[in-house]
Design a protein around this motif. Structure first.
Motif, PDB file in Angstrom:
ATOM      1  N   UNK A  98       0.846  -1.208   0.000  1.00 14.78           N
ATOM      2  CA  UNK A  98       0.000   0.000   0.000  1.00 14.78           C
ATOM      3  C   UNK A  98       0.881   1.257   0.000  1.00 14.78           C
ATOM      4  N   UNK A 134       2.075   1.790  -3.451  1.00 15.57           N
ATOM      5  CA  UNK A 134       0.990   2.303  -4.300  1.00 15.57           C
ATOM      6  C   UNK A 134       0.756   3.791  -4.034  1.00 15.57           C
ATOM      7  N   UNK A 190      -2.597   1.564 -10.400  1.00 10.88           N
ATOM      8  CA  UNK A 190      -3.008   0.824  -9.192  1.00 10.88           C
ATOM      9  C   UNK A 190      -3.487  -0.572  -9.590  1.00 10.88           C
ATOM     10  N   UNK A 192      -3.666  -9.469  -4.262  1.00 16.97           N
ATOM     11  CA  UNK A 192      -4.870  -8.737  -3.858  1.00 16.97           C
ATOM     12  C   UNK A 192      -4.584  -7.243  -3.754  1.00 16.97           C
ATOM     13  N   UNK A 193      -3.468  -6.892  -3.117  1.00 16.05           N
ATOM     14  CA  UNK A 193      -3.154  -5.464  -2.935  1.00 16.05           C
ATOM     15  C   UNK A 193      -2.951  -4.780  -4.293  1.00 16.05           C
ATOM     16  N   UNK A 194      -2.257  -5.464  -5.208  1.00 19.86           N
ATOM     17  CA  UNK A 194      -1.957  -4.841  -6.502  1.00 19.86           C
ATOM     18  C   UNK A 194      -2.976  -5.210  -7.576  1.00 19.86           C
ATOM     19  N   UNK A 195      -4.063  -5.855  -7.170  1.00 18.01           N
ATOM     20  CA  UNK A 195      -5.125  -6.216  -8.113  1.00 18.01           C
ATOM     21  C   UNK A 195      -4.588  -6.999  -9.297  1.00 18.01           C
TER      22      UNK A 195
END
Lengths: 519, 313
Positions: free
Chosen positions: B149, B152, B164, B258-261
């Motif tokens: 995060x 990002x 993102x 998950x965090x970076x999709x």
């Protein structure tokens, strides 16, 4: 010309000059919509099997019903023609005839929708092997095609809202008979409907792509493509929206999120119906909850204003009955207010002067867990200890249906007619661990007679009176304790115009219609 | 060499069988009915029973087990219970993303971690060593969902260098690389932190050895002594850690995905677990197991390359 001048000239030629040339031309509005959804993937896009918010949101863009809720509304009073242009019924409301719109085209090459497709769809929706909504069709005797543009539905018994069953929700969506038969199980992955958008592709774990259905009967949609992105992390989905990578995003039902998103320039937060009512269902089949005084003590220990403050006033509201606000037949049923002294007195009277402990199975889903922890703290003040057994969500669903919890915290929204909520949560037929089980976790039997009588009552006023009595009886028997109603929360760019005012959506996501566009 | 590889692959069969059996049992003893997960809370018991029959969940457990083993042996993983899509197609669509991330993170881990570890060992207790140890401690202390995060916020939101949403277009190498940088850095720096510590420790062990002194005494340049004689002898524990860590990377990349999709195997497995998609879970576990076996095999072959005595044994 020096090197520096040459360089400047080159920079100008490659960057500024094209910009200068294009400036006078007005940029065309965007036509591709990018939606961020809290999902790993879609599940089933067969509308009769689409049960998650992820699937239901999309299915509503792909399919139509015989009738529909006016876009932006989910009030039964706003039901209007969709695939049917008109309908009539016999005086006893047992035979309904629907007159279909001519020239409605299915997506792709599946041709015109006719009565055969409607008959096939409703029969499929009523079949437990092919539908998750089959329970809604229990009163259907037969569905038949009178001619290619007329469908007749005959009921065994009258139902509170036949139009509600054939609307653009759950089993009411009309599928292409030819497509279902040709595609078999693959239909759920690549569905064919009549809606404004058609399935184009699904990249597992990434996105679902839809394209405009140019032959849509209400006119070609202004949005040409929809990319429905699966972005499970709330934090990074919000960052993507903030970074301009999303036009529309599924949000969090809490005040902090709403406040944060409202502050973003160019964003509009949508908070809309239905309100999902969170309720504590008190299992009367388990001791000591078989004692009315203990159930009343729990009700008096609950502090709803405190819960509202915790969840946030913009996204939640205080319920007034055992069914959600806005349901046809809803009344303020006079729920007990917070009174710790009275709760303690009732417990003492029931033989629990020193308090009691209840074993409760609960889900680890963050929102539901947080709300339950507030409830746990509130009950503790009255001497009621909740021994929470926090399990993974699918496990929770299985365990509560096996009648393993003294209290079931359940949050749900249903078709907004009192009968649906009352039948599914409070009728003895729906008691868990019975062959006809739905979601009566409390083993409530307080209002069976009124719920049944209202189902077949032809007089609307009397029907509503019966539902009102049912609610009062359920509150008196304290089958459940309503806690809070939480509304749906999304956010969109201010350049996106839905084409209607969004006040409610039964699909739990904004409808994207032929009129939706970018300004 | 071929016989060695064949022997190792054959030896993996009992492991695979044991893992398959364990997976089959585990996914079924975890509470949660796939039929309820698929049909939702409005489904009637009749609908749930009908779906259980359709999915074959009402059949005797041993029949399901035999069918599962037979299908696995044929390389047929079937279709997902939830989406009806072929499992191999779903896996095939995401596995390039997982491989990209694993390899990139491993390269960052190795090319940052090994030199840092060597330099730290060579400058024991001096500022380079202290700095390397401090940075590796920081790297190990930050969970990827926090460091991800932060990256990002800095590189996507503030400087707007990277997007993102990290689901790259596989056909576009530039896009693929652009969307790989942040997640690979997130995972790779954690790996580098770990490798730094192991390399430092292994190098400290060999720096005082007689052969190092002898090499120097023979006049071999110091750089060559360190990188050729020192690192090669300190290499076995480092290779072991890299091999183990690659296995962990494949499994643990889920948070980064998950965090970076980003799409990936980790994300699929979480979705399958939530929905009790037995067939998908089973298929994924077989694939995971196979990948781990392959990584271990490569690690073992590397041992032989670094230390010929291992090959002879």
């Amino acid at each position: 010309m020096t090197f520096r001048r040459s360089l400047l000239a080159a920079v100008f030629a490659t960057t500024l000059a094209p910009a200068a040339l294009t400036t006078p031309v007005m940029a065309a509005p965007k036509t591709d919509l990018i939606v961020g959804m809290a999902a790993q993937d879609v599940g089933k896009l067969d509308p009769h099997l689409a049960v998650s918010t992820i699937d239901r949101t999309v299915v509503a863009w792909l399919f139509n019903g015989l009738v529909r809720f006016k876009p932006g509304s989910m009030s039964p009073a706003d039901i209007e023609p969709d695939l049917a242009t008109s309908w009539d019924s016999t005086p006893d409301k047992k035979v309904w005839t629907f007159h279909l719109r001519h020239g409605v085209q299915f997506h792709g090459t599946y041709g015109e929708m006719t009565a055969d497709d409607v008959v096939f769809s409703l029969q499929k929706a009523a079949d437990a092997k092919r539908s998750a909504s089959s329970g809604d069709f229990a009163s259907f005797e037969k569905v038949e095609a009178v001619d290619p543009y007329t469908v007749r539905i005959t009921l065994k018994t009258t139902v509170p809202s036949l139009l509600g069953i054939v609307t653009n929700y759950g089993g009411g969506f009309i599928v292409s008979k030819k497509a279902v038969e040709a595609l078999g199980d693959k239909f759920a992955a690549a569905p064919i409907g009549t809606g404004p958008f058609a399935f184009a592709a699904n990249t597992p774990n990434q996105s679902l792509e839809l394209v405009a259905h140019k032959a849509y009967f209400r006119g070609a949609p202004k949005i040409e493509k929809i990319s429905y992105r699966f972005l499970p992390s709330n934090a990074s989905r919000d960052l993507a929206f903030q970074n301009g990578e999303l036009d529309l995003e599924f949000g969090n039902q809490d005040q902090t999120w709403v406040d944060r998103m409202k502050k973003l320039p160019g964003s509009v937060v949508d908070v809309f119906e239905p309100g999902e009512e969170a309720i504590l269902h008190l299992n009367q089949a388990q001791k000591p909850l078989d004692d009315l005084r203990v159930r009343q003590a729990i009700a008096y220990a609950i502090n709803r204003p405190e819960l509202l403050k915790f969840q946030g006033a913009d996204v939640s509201r205080t319920p007034g009955s055992v069914i959600p606000i806005g349901n046809l037949g809803y009344i303020d049923a006079g729920l007990p207010g917070n009174d710790i002294a009275k709760a303690k007195a009732l417990l003492a009277e029931a033989g629990f002067k020193d308090g009691l402990t209840l074993k409760v199975v609960h889900t680890q889903l963050p929102n539901m867990l947080a709300q339950m922890q507030v409830v746990q703290a509130q009950l503790k003040r009255a001497g009621i200890n909740l021994d929470l057994q926090v399990v993974e969500h699918a496990t929770y669903h299985q365990m509560i249906r096996q009648d393993l919890s003294a209290i079931v915290f359940y949050s749900a929204a249903r078709f907004p007619v009192a009968d649906v909520y009352l039948s599914q949560f409070y009728h003895s037929r729906s008691t868990v661990k019975t062959p006809t089980a739905v979601a009566n976790f409390s083993h409530c039997t307080a209002a069976d007679a009124e719920i049944d009588a209202a189902r077949t009552e032809p007089d609307a006023a009397k029907q509503i009176a019966l539902w009102e009595t049912a609610q009062k009886k359920i509150v008196a028997q304290m089958c459940s304790v309503p806690l809070i109603e939480t509304l749906q929360a999304w956010v969109h760019k201010d350049s996106l115009d839905y084409g209607y005012t969004l006040k409610g959506s039964l699909s739990l996501g904004p409808l994207i219609t032929e009129t939706t566009h970018f300004k | 060499m071929i016989i060695y590889i064949a022997r190792r692959l054959l030896a993996a069969i009992p492991t695979l069988w044991a893992v398959l059996t364990l997976v089959f049992v585990l996914v079924r003893i975890v509470p949660g009915d796939p039929a309820i997960a698929i049909l939702g809370d409005r489904a009637t018991p009749a609908a749930v029973a009908a779906l259980q029959q359709k999915l074959g969940l009402d059949r005797p457990i041993w029949t399901q087990y035999v069918d599962f083993l037979a299908q696995s042996a044929r390389g047929d993983f079937g279709t997902s219970m939830v989406t009806n899509r072929p499992i191999l197609a779903d896996v095939g669509a995401v596995i390039p993303h997982t491989i990209d991330l694993t390899i990139a993170a491993m390269l960052i881990g190795v090319f940052v971690g090994i030199p840092a570890g060597v330099y730290a060992a060579l400058h024991r207790n001096r500022w380079i060593d202290v700095l390397a140890r401090m940075l590796s401690l920081i790297g190990l202390s930050f969970p990827v969902f926090v460091s991800g995060i932060f990256l990002l916020l800095a590189f996507a939101l503030h400087w707007r260098i990277f997007p993102v949403i990290g689901n790259a277009n596989l056909a576009d190498p530039a896009d693929r690389l652009l969307k790989l940088v942040l997640p690979a850095a997130t995972l790779g720096l954690v790996m580098a932190a770990y490798i730094t510590r192991v390399t430092r420790s292994a190098m400290l062990g060999v720096l005082g050895e007689d052969y190092m002194r002898t090499a120097r005494a023979k006049g071999v340049p110091w750089k060559r002594v360190v990188w050729r004689h020192g690192l090669r002898n300190a290499g076995l524990p480092v290779v072991t850690v890299v091999g183990l860590y690659v296995g962990i990377l494949i499994g643990n990349s889920v948070l980064t995905e998950i965090v970076f999709n980003r799409p990936g195997l980790g994300k699929i497995i979480v979705g399958a677990l939530n929905q009790r998609d037995y067939t998908m879970l089973q298929g994924l576990m077989v694939i995971y197991c196979f990948l781990i076996v392959v990584v271990n095999l490569i690690t073992d072959l590397t041992y032989g390359f670094i230390d010929p005595r291992v090959k002879q044994a």
